[in-house]
Design a protein around this motif. Structure first.
Motif, short mmCIF file in Angstrom:
data_model
loop_
_atom_site.label_atom_id
_atom_site.label_comp_id
_atom_site.label_asym_id
_atom_site.label_seq_id
_atom_site.Cartn_x
_atom_site.Cartn_y
_atom_site.Cartn_z
N SER A 195 3.62 0.23 -7.37
CA SER A 195 2.63 -0.52 -8.13
C SER A 195 2.12 0.29 -9.33
N THR A 196 1.40 -0.39 -10.21
CA THR A 196 0.91 0.23 -11.44
C THR A 196 0.01 1.43 -11.20
N GLU A 226 0.86 -1.19 0.00
CA GLU A 226 0.00 0.00 0.00
C GLU A 226 0.89 1.24 0.00
N GLU A 227 1.69 1.38 -1.06
CA GLU A 227 2.65 2.46 -1.10
C GLU A 227 2.07 3.66 -1.86
N SER A 228 2.71 4.76 -1.64
CA SER A 228 2.40 5.97 -2.41
C SER A 228 3.72 6.66 -2.70
N PHE A 229 3.70 7.47 -3.70
CA PHE A 229 4.92 8.17 -4.09
C PHE A 229 4.62 9.65 -4.21
N PHE A 240 0.76 9.22 -11.13
CA PHE A 240 1.87 10.14 -11.35
C PHE A 240 1.82 10.72 -12.78
N ALA A 241 1.59 9.86 -13.76
CA ALA A 241 1.52 10.33 -15.15
C ALA A 241 0.35 11.27 -15.35
N GLU A 242 -0.79 10.97 -14.71
CA GLU A 242 -1.96 11.85 -14.83
C GLU A 242 -1.70 13.20 -14.19
N GLU A 243 -0.97 13.20 -13.04
CA GLU A 243 -0.66 14.47 -12.38
C GLU A 243 0.26 15.33 -13.25
#
Length: 752
Positions: A571-572, A529-532, A578-581
């Motif tokens: 994770s995907t 349950e990661e976030s970047f 990230f790409a959407e941001e």
């Protein structure tokens, strides 16, 4: 006559035929082994003789190499500097002591197998050895005495013109008037002379027992060494009871008086080495070998006969039961009398197989359809009055859900004309066959157009299902250029009431797969349950470079971030967010500059079609290049006053710059310049100057090792407090924190 007929009928029984077949095979096996034993008996004797002859060759080779090595060692003594130093008119005791030390070191080397080493200095009538120096008479009359090797004997030998001579092995003892009395043990005396150094004679005492144990390669102890004239030098048989026969020319061994004599002559020394092997030893080995083989053969025959009877009965009993079943189910009693059970089965079992097969296929089709609807009702939580699954005992067994999520690549639509639903159907059939073939009670369904679900009931198949799953993974991964799979495996659940939970678990696993296009098997422990979070410094850097139209710098930053995310195994969904941001950020910056965002081909739908960081990099490169071109075109529409201010800042940003200073250079008032500049750029003059200076400071922080105080002065700030305050206002961190964060990010990306 009746008994003969009955016996003939009995022999048609399947039991008798099997037993006779086994016995025939055993008889052939015994015949072959007896023939092989007789045929190879002489070969075994020849191999034993060849083995002993080879051992003799190896022994001779080792002895000859040793004597060659020893000769080289002694020749090196002639070249010894200490020995040359002692070659003077009078005895040089210092040089003599050095020679004694060299002799002691040589003798102490275990590889040389030496008991002692003597240097006879003829000019000074002095013998040096490992412990002392003395006259020849004292050495061989007091220190090393032997009835056969007296001082007079050695005096004669030293006078002869012989340069390499080995003497028969003997034991040397100190004279009784010396204490303590000691013996050398059995040694070979070896004398070596040199034409080039006639004033010195070398004499080596070789430890015979150590040499014999090191090089003699035979289980027999009857070993002889003869000199080049045929005189005995050494015999391991202390009684020397063997009279060595004469060897015929061209032969290496001879058999005589119940013994095998193996001869080898050394090429270096000319010595003859003889090994004696009693014929009884070879015959005993052959006898024991024959006895062992015969015993094994008898045991094998007995076991084979017992196994033949056992397996014949085991095979016959099921056949009898089949025959009884055929008779029982044939109510019309139309069976003929057959003594051979196979004939009976062949004639009557065909119609039973066909009827059973038809009934089974019909029932299996209905059961499979019923099971599918029942599972779907449970997974989708659809309640009904009837519960079709309740009747199945397997539903209350421990189980796992395995979800196959199929992801098609763009290449599939380009190269393959088949519909995706049809491709999924064929894949489902393969998974169903693979699961059903190896795992009992495994059921496979297609629950969505791109999802296949298998239910595996554990029982005793804990490891087997993992092997099957790995095999399926290898097969599915062969077409990775067209699609890839995410294979999610649930935990082990105990009751059918938990099927909804198991399904939710595998769906969650699929959503959290790693960001790549490899077929993977995921378990619950693989979910992170990661976030970047993008560091604030990088976000500000991206904003600044985008506003300037520096798409190349922005792309370099994004590549570092992607590498760091890949290294952390994000994770995907996190990659997609990230790409959407980044896409949203580009569009917002374009909107702020009043540019048409429709000219940038970026959308959430196109992002979801990407599965690797390389594809994301290409996507970022495309939208940033388009956005950068729009921004640069916008900036090329330059106002003359704004252009003057920008050019002046470029050349004088490290100096003191004020609004009045620039207004004076333009011959306008400061108030007019402030209003005009804000109208054209949307930014206050002071903010524009500070932003420009901070950009220059960022370049110096990243591209040089200058101290932060020097960078502040270079950027036009006279105090560190004002530099830190304005830097933090624009980038959210202090200059030192910005440099440290970017260094860590670069190290993390390079370590990937």
């Amino acid at each position: 006559m009746r008994r003969i007929r009955q016996l003939k009928l009995n022999t048609r029984s399947i039991f008798v035929k099997l037993l006779i077949s086994f016995l025939v095979i055993i008889l052939l096996f015994v015949s072959f082994n007896l023939f092989s034993l007789t045929f190879f008996r002489k070969s075994v004797r020849d191999e034993l003789i060849k083995y002993n002859d080879t051992n003799m060759s190896n022994t001779t080779h080792d002895f000859e190499e040793y004597f060659q090595l020893l000769n080289s060692i002694i020749v090196n003594l002639y070249l010894n500097k200490n020995l040359r130093d002692s070659d003077s008119a009078s005895i040089d005791y210092v040089a003599a002591n050095h020679v004694i030390d060299d002799l002691r070191n040589t003798v102490s080397n275990p590889r040389f197998y030496l008991n002692n080493l003597f240097v006879y200095d003829i000019k000074h009538s002095l013998i040096l050895e490992k412990a002392r120096g003395a006259s020849p008479e004292a050495i061989f009359s007091q220190l090393y005495t032997n009835p056969d090797y007296t001082y007079d004997f050695w005096k004669q030998e030293f006078a002869q013109k012989v340069f390499f001579k080995m003497y028969p092995a003997a034991t040397f003892t100190e004279a009784p008037n010396l204490s303590p009395v000691s013996q050398t043990g059995l040694v070979f005396p070896l004398m070596i002379k040199s034409d080039f150094y006639p004033d010195y004679i070398m004499l080596a005492f070789i430890d015979t027992n150590r040499l014999y144990k090191a090089f003699h390669q035979s289980i027999n102890d009857n070993f002889y060494m003869l000199d080049n004239l045929g005189h005995p030098l050494f015999s391991s048989d202390s009684t020397s009871r063997h009279q060595l026969p004469v060897l015929e020319p061209g032969k290496d061994w001879i058999k005589e008086n119940g013994n095998y004599y193996f001869y080898k002559k050394g090429e270096v020394t000319g010595f003859t080495y003889v090994n004696i092997v009693p014929d009884a030893a070879i015959s005993s080995q052959i006898f024991h070998l024959n006895l062992t083989l015969i015993a094994l053969l008898v045991i094998s025959v007995l076991i084979s006969i017992a196994a033949s009877v056992f397996f014949s009965m085991r095979f016959n009993n099921p056949v009898k039961k089949i025959v009884d079943s055929i008779r029982h189910f044939n109510e019309k009693n139309t069976l003929g009398k057959h003594t051979n059970e196979f004939e009976l089965i062949k004639e009557n079992i065909g119609f039973m197989l066909k009827s059973n097969q038809d009934a089974h296929m019909n029932l299996e089709k209905k059961t499979s359809l019923l099971r599918y609807y029942a599972y779907m009702k449970r997974l989708k939580r659809i309640h009904s009055d009837s519960d079709e699954i309740h009747a199945s005992d397997e539903m209350n067994q421990p189980f796992r859900f395995i979800l196959f999520q199929l992801t098609f690549k763009i290449q599939f639509s380009q190269d393959i004309s088949e519909e995706k639903e049809r491709a999924t159907y064929f894949i489902r059939e393969y998974v169903n066959q693979a699961m059903g073939k190896e795992l009992n009670d495994a059921h496979t369904f297609q629950i969505e157009t791109d999802q296949i679900l298998s239910i595996v009931y554990m029982n005793d198949q804990t490891q087997q299902w993992m092997e099957v799953l790995n095999t399926i993974k290898q097969v599915l991964a062969t077409d990775k250029e067209y699609f890839f799979f995410t294979i999610a495996v649930s935990d082990l659940y105990e009751h059918s009431s938990e099927q909804t939970s198991a399904y939710e678990q595998v769906v969650k696993l699929v959503k959290h797969r790693p960001f790549d296009d490899e077929t993977r098997i995921l378990y619950d422990e693989d979910v992170k349950e990661e976030s970047f979070l993008l560091p604030g410094t990088l976000e500000q850097e991206i904003n600044v470079n985008l506003q300037e139209g520096n798409d190349t710098l922005v792309l370099q930053t994004l590549r570092r971030v992607l590498k760091q995310m890949k290294k952390k195994e994000v994770s995907t969904p996190v990659f997609y967010r990230f790409a959407e941001e980044i896409t949203d950020k580009v569009q917002r910056i374009l909107n702020s500059l009043h540019l048409d965002t429709n000219q940038v081909a970026g959308s959430a739908k196109s992002i979801r079609l990407m599965h690797t960081t390389q594809e994301l990099e290409q996507y970022f490169e495309m939208i940033l290049n388009e956005a950068g071109q729009l921004i640069r075109l916008k900036k090329e529409e330059r106002d003359p006053i704004v252009s003057f201010i920008v050019d002046y800042l470029q050349d004088h940003y490290s100096e003191d710059i004020t609004l009045d200073l620039i207004a004076g250079k333009l011959n306008i008032t400061g108030g007019y310049l402030s209003t005009y500049f804000k109208e054209k750029t949307g930014t206050n003059f002071v903010d524009f100057v500070n932003e420009f200076r901070i950009k220059q400071a960022v370049k110096l922080l990243m591209q040089t090792d200058m101290k932060i105080q020097d960078i502040a002065l270079q950027a036009g700030y006279q105090t560190m407090s004002s530099f830190n305050r304005i830097f933090k206002k624009y980038l959210g961190v202090t200059p030192s924190e910005y440099r440290r964060n970017n260094i860590q990010l670069n190290e993390g990306a390079s370590g990937y």
